[in-house]
Design an enzyme around this catalytic site. Structure first.
Site, PDB file in Angstrom:
ATOM      1  N   ARG A 126      48.906   3.993  67.046  1.00  0.00           N
ATOM      2  CA  ARG A 126      49.951   4.253  68.034  1.00  0.00           C
ATOM      3  C   ARG A 126      51.331   4.330  67.386  1.00  0.00           C
ATOM      4  O   ARG A 126      52.155   5.204  67.742  1.00  0.00           O
ATOM      5  CB  ARG A 126      49.937   3.156  69.106  1.00  0.00           C
ATOM      6  N   LYS A 193      89.518  10.725  65.196  1.00  0.00           N
ATOM      7  CA  LYS A 193      89.231  11.156  66.565  1.00  0.00           C
ATOM      8  C   LYS A 193      90.401  10.817  67.486  1.00  0.00           C
ATOM      9  O   LYS A 193      91.385  10.187  67.079  1.00  0.00           O
ATOM     10  CB  LYS A 193      87.927  10.525  67.037  1.00  0.00           C
TER      11      LYS A 193
END
Length: 311
Positions: A126, A193
């Protein structure tokens, strides 16, 4: 039209598998977490023994299971089995890959084979599928974005919008899909930014230019990029001799205007709200690069299965 901007090749970087291997501390943290969430704890050598279902089924001996694609994909994560088998303590399982990361795989194609202890294969199944389905999904979706941009000769960049702890893998997956990798973190590239400018109290053109010039002087050769949110800031940014300008939330028409004004003086990157629906419109404006986190944060896992081979 002038020649390409000086630092454009600094944006044309793709992570290789060796970069993942060289980030062993991050890989170990993630694989250990994967073992713990499936097994409840980590044993020193053989955590796979904590799989109570397989134990109660009293399964023993050896077997083989093939990793099969159930749709057309770009494969990614073919070498992850090595890390995961080690983390789960599966010493009696071998993994053979039939494909390299970044290759196209057709529906129904066998891409890998697990061979060895039945119990160990079932324990790691999995987790291996989880990684490969997600990473292959990212690579596949990235490839779709790249195919849209290719006719316009615009490069695709990824972002830092990644699953915490998974960045090295997810950025590797975008590279496998044909994207270039933007900065890995806050340590390897300077990107100023809007909140940096706001926090520094930058409110007019002159202070903006002075601020950028000071950073450029102290950058010690590192790439300096600044984010702007309107066209009036472009020429001052160029005047400050930054290496790149990020056009944040510009319309395609505004990006086209910026491209003309820039005349290849600095690298132009268009970003903000760019997705499959508007990608071609932005590409037609022809910035040097378009950056988007969409292939990572909106991705659908691809359909991969592990099919037991009955002897």
């Amino acid at each position: 039209m002038t020649l390409n901007p000086l630092r454009i090749d600094d944006f044309r970087h793709r992570i290789k598998w060796r970069d993942v291997e060289n980030s062993q501390h991050l890989v170990n943290l993630l694989t250990c977490c994967s073992v713990t969430e499936d097994m409840g704890e980590i044993l020193s050598d053989n955590s796979w023994k904590l799989d109570i279902t397989t134990s109660l089924c009293n399964l023993s001996g050896s077997g083989e299971a093939a990793l099969i694609t159930r749709e057309d994909i770009i494969i990614c994560g073919t070498k992850l089995a090595i890390f995961l088998l080690k983390a789960f303590g599966c010493k009696d399982v071998e993994y053979k890959s039939f494909k390299n990361d970044g290759e196209t795989c057709s529906k129904g194609e066998k891409v890998g084979l697990l061979k060895g202890s039945i119990s160990q294969i079932l324990a790691v199944e999995r987790t291996l599928l989880n990684f490969m389905q997600r990473l292959s999904g990212i690579a596949t979706m990235t490839s779709q974005f790249v195919s849209v941009l290719k006719p316009y000769k615009v490069g695709l960049l990824d972002t830092r919008k990644t699953t915490p702890g998974h960045r090295i893998f997810e950025k590797y997956a975008t590279a496998c899909g044909g994207s270039y990798n933007h900065r890995m973190g806050l340590f390897d590239r300077i990107l100023i930014k809007d909140n940096h400018l706001a926090a520094a109290g930058i409110r007019d053109t002159r202070s903006f230019v002075t601020f950028l010039l000071r950073i450029k002087e102290k950058a010690d050769g590192k790439l300096v990029e600044v984010e702007i949110d309107n066209l009036s800031m472009l020429e001052p940014a160029i005047e400050a001799k930054v290496d790149a300008v990020l056009l944040d939330n510009f319309t395609p028409e505004e990006v086209a205007t910026a491209v003309n004004l820039n005349n290849n003086q600095v690298v132009l990157e268009a970003s903000g709200g760019i997705n499959k629906k508007n990608l071609a419109a932005y590409a037609s404006a022809k910035p040097h690069f378009i950056s988007t986190g969409s292939p990572v944060h909106t991705v659908n896992w691809v359909d991969l299965g592990l099919d037991w081979i009955i002897g």
